[in-house]
Design a protein around this motif. Structure first.
Motif, PDB file in Angstrom:
ATOM      1  N   LEU A 178       0.810  -1.235   0.066  1.00  0.00           N
ATOM      2  CA  LEU A 178       0.164   0.005  -0.018  1.00  0.00           C
ATOM      3  C   LEU A 178       1.021   1.215   0.145  1.00  0.00           C
ATOM      4  O   LEU A 178       1.783   1.176   0.650  1.00  0.00           O
ATOM      5  CB  LEU A 178      -0.826   0.108   1.155  1.00  0.00           C
ATOM      6  CG  LEU A 178      -2.081   0.956   1.333  1.00  0.00           C
ATOM      7  CD1 LEU A 178      -3.336   0.326   2.102  1.00  0.00           C
ATOM      8  CD2 LEU A 178      -1.760   2.289   1.587  1.00  0.00           C
ATOM      9  N   LEU A 179       0.452   2.062  -0.823  1.00  0.00           N
ATOM     10  CA  LEU A 179       1.486   3.363  -1.278  1.00  0.00           C
ATOM     11  C   LEU A 179       0.359   4.487  -0.961  1.00  0.00           C
ATOM     12  O   LEU A 179      -0.731   4.456  -1.643  1.00  0.00           O
ATOM     13  CB  LEU A 179       1.868   3.441  -2.423  1.00  0.00           C
ATOM     14  CG  LEU A 179       2.453   4.995  -2.944  1.00  0.00           C
ATOM     15  CD1 LEU A 179       3.627   5.302  -2.092  1.00  0.00           C
ATOM     16  CD2 LEU A 179       2.990   5.071  -4.205  1.00  0.00           C
ATOM     17  N   VAL A 180       0.814   5.348   0.149  1.00  0.00           N
ATOM     18  CA  VAL A 180       0.032   6.509   0.391  1.00  0.00           C
ATOM     19  C   VAL A 180       0.729   7.834  -0.216  1.00  0.00           C
ATOM     20  O   VAL A 180       1.864   8.135   0.064  1.00  0.00           O
ATOM     21  CB  VAL A 180      -0.185   6.857   1.983  1.00  0.00           C
ATOM     22  CG1 VAL A 180      -0.905   8.238   2.204  1.00  0.00           C
ATOM     23  CG2 VAL A 180      -0.871   5.743   2.588  1.00  0.00           C
TER      24      VAL A 180
ATOM     25  N   PRO B  46      -7.818  -1.825   4.797  1.00  0.00           N
ATOM     26  CA  PRO B  46      -6.858  -3.321   5.326  1.00  0.00           C
ATOM     27  C   PRO B  46      -5.645  -3.133   4.308  1.00  0.00           C
ATOM     28  O   PRO B  46      -5.572  -2.899   3.170  1.00  0.00           O
ATOM     29  CB  PRO B  46      -7.537  -4.395   5.073  1.00  0.00           C
ATOM     30  CG  PRO B  46      -8.968  -3.637   5.031  1.00  0.00           C
ATOM     31  CD  PRO B  46      -9.287  -2.323   4.779  1.00  0.00           C
ATOM     32  N   VAL B  47      -4.591  -3.537   4.725  1.00  0.00           N
ATOM     33  CA  VAL B  47      -3.284  -3.848   4.220  1.00  0.00           C
ATOM     34  C   VAL B  47      -3.223  -5.441   4.004  1.00  0.00           C
ATOM     35  O   VAL B  47      -2.788  -6.011   4.756  1.00  0.00           O
ATOM     36  CB  VAL B  47      -2.049  -3.362   4.697  1.00  0.00           C
ATOM     37  CG1 VAL B  47      -0.694  -3.566   3.979  1.00  0.00           C
ATOM     38  CG2 VAL B  47      -2.254  -1.909   5.175  1.00  0.00           C
ATOM     39  N   GLU B  48      -3.615  -5.800   2.820  1.00  0.00           N
ATOM     40  CA  GLU B  48      -3.721  -7.310   2.464  1.00  0.00           C
ATOM     41  C   GLU B  48      -2.224  -7.880   2.508  1.00  0.00           C
ATOM     42  O   GLU B  48      -1.523  -7.255   1.910  1.00  0.00           O
ATOM     43  CB  GLU B  48      -4.684  -7.368   1.458  1.00  0.00           C
ATOM     44  CG  GLU B  48      -6.004  -6.831   1.373  1.00  0.00           C
ATOM     45  CD  GLU B  48      -6.908  -7.499   2.162  1.00  0.00           C
ATOM     46  OE1 GLU B  48      -6.575  -8.540   3.014  1.00  0.00           O
ATOM     47  OE2 GLU B  48      -7.925  -6.920   2.635  1.00  0.00           O
ATOM     48  N   ARG B  49      -2.239  -9.191   2.922  1.00  0.00           N
ATOM     49  CA  ARG B  49      -1.128  -9.750   2.577  1.00  0.00           C
ATOM     50  C   ARG B  49      -1.250 -10.462   1.434  1.00  0.00           C
ATOM     51  O   ARG B  49      -1.811 -11.186   1.251  1.00  0.00           O
ATOM     52  CB  ARG B  49      -0.923 -10.799   3.919  1.00  0.00           C
ATOM     53  CG  ARG B  49       0.564 -11.507   3.963  1.00  0.00           C
ATOM     54  CD  ARG B  49       0.640 -12.398   5.074  1.00  0.00           C
ATOM     55  NE  ARG B  49      -0.089 -11.807   6.413  1.00  0.00           N
ATOM     56  CZ  ARG B  49       0.817 -11.183   7.269  1.00  0.00           C
ATOM     57  NH1 ARG B  49       2.203 -11.140   6.974  1.00  0.00           N
ATOM     58  NH2 ARG B  49       0.384 -10.809   8.420  1.00  0.00           N
ATOM     59  N   LYS B  50       0.224 -10.394   0.576  1.00  0.00           N
ATOM     60  CA  LYS B  50       0.238 -10.962  -0.662  1.00  0.00           C
ATOM     61  C   LYS B  50       0.202 -12.672  -0.455  1.00  0.00           C
ATOM     62  O   LYS B  50       0.921 -13.152   0.354  1.00  0.00           O
ATOM     63  CB  LYS B  50       1.611 -10.390  -1.465  1.00  0.00           C
ATOM     64  CG  LYS B  50       1.516 -10.895  -2.877  1.00  0.00           C
ATOM     65  CD  LYS B  50       2.897 -10.475  -3.501  1.00  0.00           C
ATOM     66  CE  LYS B  50       3.272 -11.017  -4.775  1.00  0.00           C
ATOM     67  NZ  LYS B  50       4.256 -10.446  -5.530  1.00  0.00           N
TER      68      LYS B  50
END
Length: 311
Positions: free
Chosen positions: A227-229, A304-308
């Motif tokens: 995730l990039l903000v 959510p920051v999903e796990r690859k």
């Protein structure tokens, strides 16, 4: 691991949005949360959120412009009044410590917890067994930094049924296997970690960039981020203005995400010329024309920051 926006506006607050602050919730990973920037009014935003200042563990300041900083003294003081006793570390560019020392001493603010201020010029600024944080200088009117939060890979899960078949009960040998080492039972049976341990859980990467024009350091900071903000102060028809004010457009943010191989992009730091969420939809469309996995930052919303999974 989740991103939660407390402020998404650039420069000054509006009736629709507050100035910049982003929380990274790590409740499952560390039972805490981290914060990036703390514009004026951030503590009011926290009161309207599920966050509790007592759980704030680390706070990262990207640069010393007021819309990223003016809420910090009040938030640090309120943290103590709200029962926060755990240590807190604040990271940021040189000058941050002087700003806080003066603000807190002149106002005679009492900080009843250990407060550490770490000034840095980029590089590796934090590391422990679970996470590391890297930083690099961006291109803005004053020194502005981006942060790359790297969650370290975690061991896979033990196969309880297979261990039961070996007659191995929970105990110290479980920990040895969990660490990836083979064991031999009292009966002389060798159990290899590979046959009872699932694949390691890949760590996630979150990149939060401060105010910036497109620049060389944005790419390595965002490389393969889950995730990039990224700031998107202006629509792309105002690219000249964005450059003059040392900011980025929607298209430029999307191009950074695409070149870096990020999995998801969230745009934030919107100019106050864009009022309602509806007025931001054209900005989203611009970015998605370059990078489809783009979202708009909305205050008080969890991302959510999903796990690859897989390769």
């Amino acid at each position: 691991m989740e991103i939660y926006f407390l402020g998404t506006n650039a420069g000054v607050p509006t009736l629709q949005r507050n100035v910049t602050s982003v929380a990274l919730r790590l409740l499952e990973e560390r039972r805490s949360f981290w914060m990036f920037d703390c514009g004026e009014g951030t503590q009011h935003q926290v009161l309207r959120s599920p966050l509790r200042l007592g759980r704030l563990e680390k706070l990262f300041i990207t640069h010393l412009h007021g819309d990223h900083l003016f809420g910090l003294p009040g938030l640090l003081s309120s943290r103590g009044y709200q029962g926060g006793t755990a240590p807190l570390t604040v990271y940021g560019p040189p000058g941050l410590k002087a700003y806080l020392d003066i603000s807190l001493s002149v106002s005679q603010s009492r900080i009843p917890y250990k407060l550490e201020v770490v000034e840095h010029n980029g590089g590796l600024i934090f590391e422990d067994d679970s996470f590391k944080v890297e930083s690099a200088l961006l291109e803005h009117r004053i020194d502005s930094y981006g942060y790359r939060v790297i969650e370290k890979d975690r061991p896979g899960s033990l196969n309880a049924e297979r261990l039961k078949a070996y007659g191995l009960k929970p105990g110290p040998l479980y920990g040895v296997l969990k660490s990836g080492r083979d064991v031999t039972t009292d009966e002389g049976i060798t159990i290899t970690a590979a046959e009872v341990l699932s694949e390691p859980k890949r760590g996630r990467i979150v990149t939060v960039l401060g105010d910036t024009r497109p620049c060389g350091n944005s790419i390595p900071l965002a490389r393969e981020a889950d995730l990039l903000v990224h700031e998107a102060t202006f629509s792309h028809d105002l690219a000249r203005m964005a450059r003059d004010y040392h900011h980025s457009t929607t298209v430029q943010a999307a191009e950074i995400a695409k070149e870096a191989g990020a999995r998801q992009l969230i745009l934030t730091h919107f100019s106050s010329r864009y009022g309602s969420l509806d007025e931001l939809i054209p900005l989203l469309d611009e970015a998605r024309s370059i990078f489809s996995e783009t979202l708009l930052a909305e205050e008080f919303r969890l991302y959510p920051v999903e796990r690859k999974t897989g390769n």
